[in-house]
Write a protein that holds these residues in place. Structure first.
Motif, short mmCIF file in Angstrom:
data_model
loop_
_atom_site.label_atom_id
_atom_site.label_comp_id
_atom_site.label_asym_id
_atom_site.label_seq_id
_atom_site.Cartn_x
_atom_site.Cartn_y
_atom_site.Cartn_z
N VAL A 177 -67.50 -55.58 -46.01
CA VAL A 177 -67.84 -54.45 -46.86
C VAL A 177 -66.68 -53.49 -46.82
O VAL A 177 -66.27 -53.06 -45.73
CB VAL A 177 -69.14 -53.76 -46.39
N GLN A 178 -66.13 -53.19 -48.00
CA GLN A 178 -64.96 -52.33 -48.10
C GLN A 178 -63.83 -52.82 -47.18
O GLN A 178 -63.16 -52.04 -46.51
CB GLN A 178 -65.33 -50.87 -47.80
N GLY A 179 -63.67 -54.14 -47.13
CA GLY A 179 -62.57 -54.75 -46.39
C GLY A 179 -62.80 -54.95 -44.91
O GLY A 179 -61.92 -55.48 -44.21
N ARG A 180 -63.95 -54.54 -44.40
CA ARG A 180 -64.22 -54.68 -42.96
C ARG A 180 -65.41 -55.59 -42.72
O ARG A 180 -66.40 -55.56 -43.45
CB ARG A 180 -64.50 -53.31 -42.34
N GLU A 181 -65.29 -56.40 -41.65
CA GLU A 181 -66.39 -57.29 -41.29
C GLU A 181 -67.65 -56.46 -41.00
O GLU A 181 -67.58 -55.39 -40.39
CB GLU A 181 -66.04 -58.10 -40.04
#
Length: 249
Positions: A177-181
């Motif tokens: 989500v938004q580039g983060r796990e």
């Protein structure tokens, strides 16, 4: 039609009898049926009454909001152009209402029509989203976000924005989500619409939100605003398939 009229008549008789203290025993001496079809002459007074409203409605539905460079098709695939346009608009609006919203979610079945290339009108948006659904912003635990990913895997993917999801052999192999796990111990804000937040389309992962706010903003109004904003910026609708939801073979 005749059968329907007969049942309507019998229902009316039953209702009138049950509403009286005195019991009546009506007898039908003769049946008379009226055919309702194109053979009936139009009532000019009624036509004159509704015509101004019809013309006003047609004028509004024909109002051009913007322009699409591509034919945005909906499909049963994990991603579609219409689906990405739809959820990108949801996320765009949600961030105006609550800037910390991170992702958006819809379902394939909720998108009712393609958006053809060329001028995009109010009527086009109504066809895409004819329902009265409103924006819902929910706060979810990381565990429920993982339930969302499982739902996506089980249903062949659904329209979503703000995420990257990879699925292989029916299992989630990557979810960001938004580039983060996704962290099972964290919390996340997701925008969708009330029908899904209420459990429509067999959605179960939204059943225990940490918080939920329903806004009066209708989904189709959001889509209209999104297209209008692009037009004001001198932009066209340019949705694209970007691999945000991917099934790996």
């Amino acid at each position: 039609m005749r059968s329907l009229l007969r049942w309507v008549f019998l229902f009316a008789v039953t209702l009138s009898v049950s509403s009286c203290k005195t019991k009546l025993h009506p007898t039908v001496h003769a049946n008379q049926f009226y055919q309702i079809d194109a053979s009936l002459a139009a009532d000019s007074s009624i036509i004159q009454y509704y015509t101004p409203y019809k013309e006003k409605l047609q004028q509004e539905m024909s109002r051009v909001l913007g322009y699409s460079d591509l034919h945005l098709t909906k499909s049963r695939e994990a991603e579609s152009l219409a689906g990405n346009f739809f959820v990108d608009a949801l996320l765009w609006k949600a961030k105006q209402l609550e800037p910390d919203v991170q992702a958006s979610f819809a379902t394939k079945g909720g998108i009712r029509a393609d958006l053809k290339a060329g001028n995009v009108t109010v009527g086009d948006i109504f066809e895409m989203m004819p329902f009265e659904n409103v924006l819902s912003i929910v706060t979810l635990s990381g565990k429920d976000m993982l339930r969302w990913a499982d739902y996506m895997a089980q249903t062949g993917g659904q329209p979503a924005a703000g995420i990257e999801l990879e699925i292989q052999d029916g299992k989630v192999t990557m979810f960001r989500v938004q580039g983060r796990e996704v962290d099972a111990n964290a919390t996340y804000k997701l925008v969708t619409y009330d029908y899904l937040a209420n459990g429509g389309d067999y959605v179960t992962f939204l059943d225990k939100p940490l918080s939920r706010t329903d806004y009066p903003q209708r989904i189709r109004e959001t889509l209209m605003e999104y297209v209008t904003d692009l037009t004001k910026q001198g932009k066209h609708i340019q949705a694209q398939l970007d691999g945000r939801v991917k099934f790996i073979k």
